[in-house]
Design a protein around this motif. Structure first.
Motif, PDB file in Angstrom:
ATOM      1  N   PHE A   1     -11.971 -35.141  31.456  1.00  0.00           N
ATOM      2  CA  PHE A   1     -13.255 -35.171  30.745  1.00  0.00           C
ATOM      3  C   PHE A   1     -13.315 -36.320  29.740  1.00  0.00           C
ATOM      4  O   PHE A   1     -12.426 -36.469  28.891  1.00  0.00           O
ATOM      5  CB  PHE A   1     -13.465 -33.835  30.017  1.00  0.00           C
ATOM      6  N   ASP A   2     -14.353 -37.134  29.885  1.00  0.00           N
ATOM      7  CA  ASP A   2     -14.625 -38.284  29.004  1.00  0.00           C
ATOM      8  C   ASP A   2     -13.552 -39.384  29.090  1.00  0.00           C
ATOM      9  O   ASP A   2     -13.521 -40.270  28.238  1.00  0.00           O
ATOM     10  CB  ASP A   2     -14.794 -37.851  27.537  1.00  0.00           C
TER      11      ASP A   2
ATOM     12  N   ASP B   1     -16.656 -43.861  30.099  1.00  0.00           N
ATOM     13  CA  ASP B   1     -16.055 -43.378  31.352  1.00  0.00           C
ATOM     14  C   ASP B   1     -16.905 -43.649  32.590  1.00  0.00           C
ATOM     15  O   ASP B   1     -16.386 -43.579  33.714  1.00  0.00           O
ATOM     16  CB  ASP B   1     -15.624 -41.908  31.263  1.00  0.00           C
ATOM     17  N   ASN B   2     -18.175 -43.967  32.440  1.00  0.00           N
ATOM     18  CA  ASN B   2     -18.972 -44.432  33.583  1.00  0.00           C
ATOM     19  C   ASN B   2     -19.084 -45.960  33.614  1.00  0.00           C
ATOM     20  O   ASN B   2     -18.991 -46.572  34.683  1.00  0.00           O
ATOM     21  CB  ASN B   2     -20.395 -43.849  33.570  1.00  0.00           C
TER      22      ASN B   2
ATOM     23  N   ALA C   1     -17.741 -39.697  36.696  1.00  0.00           N
ATOM     24  CA  ALA C   1     -16.850 -39.575  35.540  1.00  0.00           C
ATOM     25  C   ALA C   1     -16.209 -38.188  35.518  1.00  0.00           C
ATOM     26  O   ALA C   1     -16.660 -37.276  36.203  1.00  0.00           O
ATOM     27  CB  ALA C   1     -17.625 -39.808  34.255  1.00  0.00           C
ATOM     28  N   ASN C   2     -15.173 -38.078  34.741  1.00  0.00           N
ATOM     29  CA  ASN C   2     -14.436 -36.828  34.468  1.00  0.00           C
ATOM     30  C   ASN C   2     -13.449 -36.464  35.585  1.00  0.00           C
ATOM     31  O   ASN C   2     -12.285 -36.237  35.336  1.00  0.00           O
ATOM     32  CB  ASN C   2     -15.359 -35.626  34.227  1.00  0.00           C
TER      33      ASN C   2
ATOM     34  N   GLY D   1     -19.504 -36.120  36.806  1.00  0.00           N
ATOM     35  CA  GLY D   1     -20.047 -36.468  35.490  1.00  0.00           C
ATOM     36  C   GLY D   1     -20.623 -35.242  34.814  1.00  0.00           C
ATOM     37  O   GLY D   1     -20.009 -34.175  34.793  1.00  0.00           O
ATOM     38  N   ALA D   2     -21.837 -35.392  34.283  1.00  0.00           N
ATOM     39  CA  ALA D   2     -22.503 -34.270  33.614  1.00  0.00           C
ATOM     40  C   ALA D   2     -23.257 -33.401  34.605  1.00  0.00           C
ATOM     41  O   ALA D   2     -23.931 -32.457  34.208  1.00  0.00           O
ATOM     42  CB  ALA D   2     -23.445 -34.830  32.550  1.00  0.00           C
TER      43      ALA D   2
ATOM     44  N   ARG E   1     -20.274 -26.048  32.866  1.00  0.00           N
ATOM     45  CA  ARG E   1     -21.327 -26.867  33.466  1.00  0.00           C
ATOM     46  C   ARG E   1     -21.766 -26.351  34.833  1.00  0.00           C
ATOM     47  O   ARG E   1     -22.918 -26.565  35.237  1.00  0.00           O
ATOM     48  CB  ARG E   1     -20.848 -28.310  33.574  1.00  0.00           C
TER      49      ARG E   1
ATOM     50  N   HIS F   1     -20.201 -43.435  25.602  1.00  0.00           N
ATOM     51  CA  HIS F   1     -19.087 -43.154  26.520  1.00  0.00           C
ATOM     52  C   HIS F   1     -18.773 -44.361  27.375  1.00  0.00           C
ATOM     53  O   HIS F   1     -19.669 -45.015  27.872  1.00  0.00           O
ATOM     54  CB  HIS F   1     -19.452 -42.050  27.512  1.00  0.00           C
TER      55      HIS F   1
ATOM     56  N   GLU G   1     -25.220 -46.624  27.043  1.00  0.00           N
ATOM     57  CA  GLU G   1     -25.004 -45.185  27.226  1.00  0.00           C
ATOM     58  C   GLU G   1     -25.426 -44.392  25.999  1.00  0.00           C
ATOM     59  O   GLU G   1     -25.919 -43.268  26.102  1.00  0.00           O
ATOM     60  CB  GLU G   1     -23.524 -44.916  27.523  1.00  0.00           C
TER      61      GLU G   1
ATOM     62  N   ARG H   1     -23.809 -31.704  27.704  1.00  0.00           N
ATOM     63  CA  ARG H   1     -22.817 -31.802  26.620  1.00  0.00           C
ATOM     64  C   ARG H   1     -22.929 -30.624  25.654  1.00  0.00           C
ATOM     65  O   ARG H   1     -21.960 -30.240  25.018  1.00  0.00           O
ATOM     66  CB  ARG H   1     -22.941 -33.136  25.875  1.00  0.00           C
TER      67      ARG H   1
HETATM   68  N1  HSE Z   1     -18.089 -37.884  30.429  1.00  0.00           N
HETATM   69  C1  HSE Z   1     -19.502 -37.747  30.296  1.00  0.00           C
HETATM   70  C2  HSE Z   1     -19.859 -36.287  30.364  1.00  0.00           C
HETATM   71  C3  HSE Z   1     -20.138 -38.466  31.456  1.00  0.00           C
HETATM   72  O1  HSE Z   1     -19.321 -35.620  31.235  1.00  0.00           O
HETATM   73  O2  HSE Z   1     -20.653 -35.811  29.557  1.00  0.00           O
HETATM   74  C4  HSE Z   1     -21.593 -38.594  31.299  1.00  0.00           C
HETATM   75  O3  HSE Z   1     -21.884 -39.670  30.416  1.00  0.00           O
END
Ligand code: HSE
Length: 291
Positions: free
Chosen positions: A17-18, A130-131, A11-12, A245-246, A219, A128, A120, A172
């Motif tokens: 993002f998201d 996005d995944n 994701a992202n 992703g995260a 991150r 979310h 999720e 997050r």
């Molecule tokens: N878009 C989310 C994040 C993906 O980056 O926190 C993880 O659920």
């Protein structure tokens, strides 16, 4: 019994993002479901010891509840939990498709996106999409409050997974609560470039569009070796590198011919930072499949 394979996802993609997500052609989770009076869960495979089997605390329990579809659910994990590769989304998406089939609920893949997103919410506190969207639909997905748009892109990728655990909740917490107008303009420009790159199936444009000055820098500090790994991948021919992703996985995009060299460079850079890692040479792939 119904058996479904659902892929890992990223994701992202930096600037989205998201919103942005892609299905990866490997690794994947396999989920088997059988009708039962109440939901029970069994988990095997990579990282299974960290996954609760209580239906109130497992993503697939939330999906079974949302579909009113009690079942014995067996999850064979191929996607490591807390990897940044959509581990919970792979299980949620596979369970949603399998239970929809088992109970003949007749929901479309698009209609299953909010159902799988309920899973999720169990792990990250927020639903979310996005995944789960790429895990269900495949390809490159754009998930907004208006719904999900998909592009069937074929882009070579390397996903490098270090032996570091980063929970989505923790990742997050470090996301800045605001951004300057300059950073917003930069991000919109890069996100638009990435989307055009996916439509044109152009790895160079996709890589150029991955850059993000807001979320990824915060991150990156949670991932030991990130900056060296990113530089090494770019030197080896990647057109873009970002946190998957995260996190803690790091995602690189490149031409197919450079994938082995990029994967090797990322692994070597993690090794120099004393972090064990494995690399998946992969590409944008298909969504969940019923066996
Ligand atoms: N878009 C989310 C994040 C993906 O980056 O926190 C993880 O659920």
């Amino acid at each position: 019994m119904v058996t479904v394979r659902a892929p890992a996802t990223s994701a992202n993609l930096g600037s989205g993002f998201d919103v942005f997500g892609v299905a990866l052609d490997r690794p994947a989770d396999i989920v088997h479901v059988e009708r039962a009076d109440r939901t029970t869960i069994e988990v095997t495979g990579v990282g299974s010891q960290y996954i609760p089997t209580d239906p109130d605390r497992n993503v697939v329990g939330a999906v079974a509840e949302a579909l009113d579809a009690p079942a014995h659910i067996r999850i064979d994990k191929g996607v490591r939990p807390s990897s940044g590769l959509g581990s919970s989304a792979a299980s949620s998406a596979a369970a949603a498709v399998a239970l929809n089939e088992l109970y003949d609920r007749g929901l479309s893949r698009e209609e299953l996106v909010p159902v799988a997103a309920e899973g999720e919410a169990v792990v990250s506190g927020e639903a979310h999409a996005d995944n789960v969207a790429p895990a269900l639909l495949g390809g490159f997905t754009v998930a907004t409050d208006e719904g999900v748009t998909t592009v069937d892109a074929d882009i070579p990728l390397v996903a490098c997974l270090p032996e570091i655990a980063v929970s989505t909740r923790d990742a997050r917490r470090v996301v800045p609560s605001d951004a300057s107008i300059e950073d917003m303009v930069h991000t919109v420009g890069r996100a638009a470039t990435l989307a055009v790159g996916m439509c044109r199936r152009d790895p160079d444009l996709v890589g150029a569009g991955m850059h993000d000055r807001v979320v990824t820098p915060a991150r990156a500090e949670l991932i030991n070796g990130y900056h060296a790994v990113r530089e090494a991948a770019l030197d080896a021919g990647a057109s873009g590198v970002t946190v998957s992703g995260a996190g803690p996985s790091v995602l690189g995009v490149c031409q197919a011919a450079d994938r082995t060299r990029v994967a090797g460079a990322m692994l070597e850079a993690f090794d120099e930072a004393d972090v064990a890692a494995r690399a998946y040479k992969t590409r944008v792939g298909r969504g969940a499949e019923v066996f």
